[in-house]
Design a protein around this motif. Structure first.
Motif, PDB file in Angstrom:
ATOM      1  N   ARG A 122      22.026  11.485  74.296  1.00 13.03           N
ATOM      2  CA  ARG A 122      22.422  10.957  75.597  1.00 13.03           C
ATOM      3  C   ARG A 122      21.723   9.616  75.830  1.00 13.03           C
ATOM      4  N   TRP A 123      20.453   9.499  75.407  1.00 13.21           N
ATOM      5  CA  TRP A 123      19.710   8.251  75.607  1.00 13.21           C
ATOM      6  C   TRP A 123      20.023   7.216  74.548  1.00 13.21           C
ATOM      7  N   TYR A 128      21.678   0.842  78.831  1.00 13.35           N
ATOM      8  CA  TYR A 128      20.547  -0.054  79.071  1.00 13.35           C
ATOM      9  C   TYR A 128      19.311   0.271  78.245  1.00 13.35           C
ATOM     10  N   LYS A 129      19.213   1.538  77.784  1.00 17.03           N
ATOM     11  CA  LYS A 129      17.996   1.927  77.067  1.00 17.03           C
ATOM     12  C   LYS A 129      18.294   2.355  75.628  1.00 17.03           C
ATOM     13  N   GLY A 130      19.556   2.373  75.233  1.00 13.85           N
ATOM     14  CA  GLY A 130      19.915   2.907  73.917  1.00 13.85           C
ATOM     15  C   GLY A 130      20.265   1.838  72.903  1.00 13.85           C
ATOM     16  N   VAL A 133      21.570  -1.931  73.368  1.00 18.53           N
ATOM     17  CA  VAL A 133      20.670  -3.086  73.475  1.00 18.53           C
ATOM     18  C   VAL A 133      20.626  -3.824  72.140  1.00 18.53           C
TER      19      VAL A 133
ATOM     20  N   VAL B  37       8.514   2.740  80.182  1.00 13.89           N
ATOM     21  CA  VAL B  37       9.768   3.499  80.240  1.00 13.89           C
ATOM     22  C   VAL B  37      10.799   2.732  81.047  1.00 13.89           C
ATOM     23  N   MET B  38      10.353   2.105  82.163  1.00  8.51           N
ATOM     24  CA  MET B  38      11.277   1.360  83.014  1.00  8.51           C
ATOM     25  C   MET B  38      11.794   0.103  82.325  1.00  8.51           C
ATOM     26  N   THR B  40      11.543  -0.801  78.699  1.00 10.80           N
ATOM     27  CA  THR B  40      11.885  -0.917  77.279  1.00 10.80           C
ATOM     28  C   THR B  40      12.908   0.133  76.867  1.00 10.80           C
ATOM     29  N   PRO B  41      13.750  -0.224  75.851  1.00 13.63           N
ATOM     30  CA  PRO B  41      14.665   0.779  75.284  1.00 13.63           C
ATOM     31  C   PRO B  41      13.872   1.898  74.605  1.00 13.63           C
ATOM     32  N   ILE B  42      14.566   3.013  74.343  1.00 14.98           N
ATOM     33  CA  ILE B  42      13.869   4.205  73.844  1.00 14.98           C
ATOM     34  C   ILE B  42      13.196   4.009  72.493  1.00 14.98           C
ATOM     35  N   GLY B 231      16.291  11.712  86.329  1.00 15.03           N
ATOM     36  CA  GLY B 231      16.931  10.413  86.515  1.00 15.03           C
ATOM     37  C   GLY B 231      16.767   9.533  85.305  1.00 15.03           C
ATOM     38  N   THR B 232      16.210   8.339  85.502  1.00 16.99           N
ATOM     39  CA  THR B 232      16.079   7.410  84.383  1.00 16.99           C
ATOM     40  C   THR B 232      14.715   7.507  83.696  1.00 16.99           C
ATOM     41  N   PHE B 233      13.891   8.473  84.118  1.00 15.85           N
ATOM     42  CA  PHE B 233      12.583   8.608  83.475  1.00 15.85           C
ATOM     43  C   PHE B 233      12.737   9.416  82.190  1.00 15.85           C
ATOM     44  N   TYR B 234      13.191   8.712  81.144  1.00 23.78           N
ATOM     45  CA  TYR B 234      13.475   9.464  79.921  1.00 23.78           C
ATOM     46  C   TYR B 234      12.213  10.063  79.319  1.00 23.78           C
TER      47      TYR B 234
END
Lengths: 286, 272
Positions: A122-123, A128-130, A133, B37-38, B40-42, B231-234
């Motif tokens: 999912r991520w 925006y985070k996967g 980018v 986390v806010m 940078t990408p994973i 939420g967005t806190f992966y």
């Protein structure tokens, strides 16, 4: 000398109890599917095949059925291709230890819960985070992995990632079973590795293809946790099992059971010939 | 270098990266600080390792982890024992009844348990076990006992018949043949079945989902609960997924060959 029938049942009893509950479940499903049992009719009345008429006319079920069959097709085709690709690559290596370690490495997604697999991907699919980018950085532009119909394709690819290693393992087992003497005589005749792989090893591994196809199809029919974890009850990724779950939650029990019967019938078509074939083998062996 | 090795290395490296990428991100994501986390990408490694999230989440997972272990360990042990006894019976008696039971066991193993949703809930409710840990265990046992029986038949079918026949001729009873002749050579088969059922039941989501309410009775339900609330806190989601998968992942890393043996047996119907 054989075991006496009495002792046979003493040994078999615990398994018989749980097995009987499982088959009781199958028959209970059939019974409920022939009634109108639901929130509106808490006391089931026999209504024959009424539930199947409702089911087949339900657009939601039609979509879920089609999507599950498409999932079967994608996982069987791509899973086999990827499995064959991985197996042929591992087969070229000399060291048995390295081969086994790499096989285990490609199988590892199967040791994770589908919920965990869903969270990770999912991520990875996040705009925006996967990986979008990276794709944007390369100038390819972003892909809406999980929007609308795309979600189905993205998640079916994830299922290929999960199960391709299993397929590779089955192919490798078939490769190891190919008669070494045929390969060696081909090598004496001056055949190169490519010829040996494409003319001898792969054509003699039909059993790998057969078993891998059966299991990939079964895995696809059972798909639930992966789409549920990523998109919850999104209509674009609703599978047959999710339909059963939906109808159960909304207390349309007769529809849940009827759809469950369809799932069992479809998987029986795949499994029974295989179980018969296996049974023959076990009976001959003992 | 020969072309086939080049092919092999290219495939393994390229696919290897795709195979490792999700877990790589999972680990990095769970040790990042909130600000990273806010922003940078994973897949970007953290500048500084921050273990506060993982510690916090691990604390929240304590009860579901314990509950899962309480359910899954007895399920694996019991289904293996029941399966082993049933398999011995099938091996020791050749008749129409045992062949039929064998076929029923095989079909049960490959029947999608998801299709038995409505009856499973009804059975567990009728025992008064809905929303309890023994209820989840019952759901698992109904499905995994036939699977264990099938695995055990496969592992037992390679034991030489002469070995058992000799004991029969010596006048040994069935329980003593089972204990003295079959058990000692069955070690790897038992471990495979045990490990396989341990891992697949730990990872099961569907059965606990339908048999309980709330999230605390099983680890996969608890992990799933983070999807909605984080939420967005992966980092929180990743930490939960990582901590919750550690037991099966560690077992897989150290005893993976047994898991693979189980998979292989279920796949090909033979002891590889």
């Amino acid at each position: 000398m054989q075991m006496s029938l009495k002792k046979f049942f003493i040994f078999f009893l615990p398994a018989l109890i749980f097995g009987a509950l499982l088959y009781y479940g199958v028959f209970w499903n059939i019974y409920i599917a022939l009634t109108n049992y639901s929130l509106l009719h808490p006391v089931p009345e026999f209504t024959g095949l009424y539930s199947f008429m409702v089911l087949f006319n339900d657009y939601e079920f039609q979509m879920a059925f089609e999507r599950t069959m498409l999932w079967v097709a994608v996982l069987v085709v791509l899973g086999n291709i990827m499995g064959l690709l991985i197996a042929t690559a591992i087969f070229q290596l000399e060291s048995p230890r390295l081969r086994n370690a790499l096989t285990a490495f490609f199988v590892y997604p199967m040791s994770l819960s589908m919920i965990v697999v869903g969270i990770m991907w999912r991520w990875i699919f996040d705009p925006y985070k996967g990986i979008d980018v990276i794709l944007k950085g390369l100038g390819i532009g972003s892909i809406d992995w999980l929007t609308g119909y795309n979600a189905f394709w993205s998640l079916s690819l994830v299922s290929v990632w999960v199960y391709a290693g299993f397929s590779a393992m089955l192919y490798l087992a078939a490769f190891y079973n190919v008669d070494r003497s045929i390969i060696e005589s081909a090598m004496v005749d001056g055949a190169d590795t490519f010829t040996i792989m494409t003319r001898i090893v792969i054509p003699n591994s039909r059993q790998g293809l057969l078993i891998s196809t059966i299991f990939l199809a079964l895995f696809a029919i059972q798909m639930f946790a992966l789409p549920y974890a990523v998109l919850f009850l999104n209509p674009f990724t609703e599978t047959m099992v999710m339909y059963v779950y939906n109808k159960f939650v909304s207390q349309y029990f007769f529809l849940a059971s009827a759809a469950a019967i369809i799932i069992i019938v479809v998987s029986a078509f795949i499994v029974i010939p295989y179980a018969m074939y296996g049974l023959k083998k076990w009976i001959v062996r003992r | 270098m020969r072309w086939n090795l080049v092919y092999s290395i290219v495939v393994i490296v390229v696919l290897g990266i795709i195979w490792i990428f999700p877990v790589y991100s999972l680990i990095l994501g769970s040790i990042k600080s909130l600000s990273e986390v806010m922003n940078t990408p994973i897949y970007v490694p953290p500048k500084q390792v921050d273990l506060t999230t993982i510690a916090e989440v691990a604390n929240e997972l304590k009860i579901p982890l314990a509950n899962t272990a309480i359910v899954v360990i007895p399920v694996a042990v019991l289904s293996t024992i029941f399966g082993m006894l049933a398999a011995y019976a099938i091996i020791r008696r050749q008749s129409k009844i045992s062949d039929t039971l064998m076929l029923l066991v095989a079909i049960a193993t490959y029947t999608p348990y998801q299709a038995l949703l409505v009856p499973f809930v009804q059975i567990v409710r009728s025992f008064g076990l809905y929303n309890t840990l023994p209820g989840i265990a019952l759901g698992f046992l109904i499905y995994y006992t036939p699977m264990a029986a099938l695995l055990m038949v496969i592992f037992m079918s390679v034991i030489p018949r002469d070995l058992i026949e000799a004991a029969v001729v010596d006048g040994a009873g069935e329980f003593s043949i089972f204990r003295r002749v079959v058990l000692p050579v069955l070690g790897p088969g038992i471990v495979s079945t045990l490990i396989f059922i341990l891992i697949v039941s730990w990872n099961n989501f569907f059965i606990p989902l339908i048999l309980t309410r709330g999230y605390n009775k099983f680890i996969t339900l608890k992990i799933f609960s983070y999807v909605g609330q984080s939420g967005t806190f992966y980092n929180r989601m990743f930490a939960a997924a990582l901590v919750g998968s550690l037991p099966p992942l560690i077992i897989f890393i150290f005893l993976g060959r047994y898991f693979m043996k189980g998979l292989m047996a279920l796949g090909t119907g033979t002891k590889a």
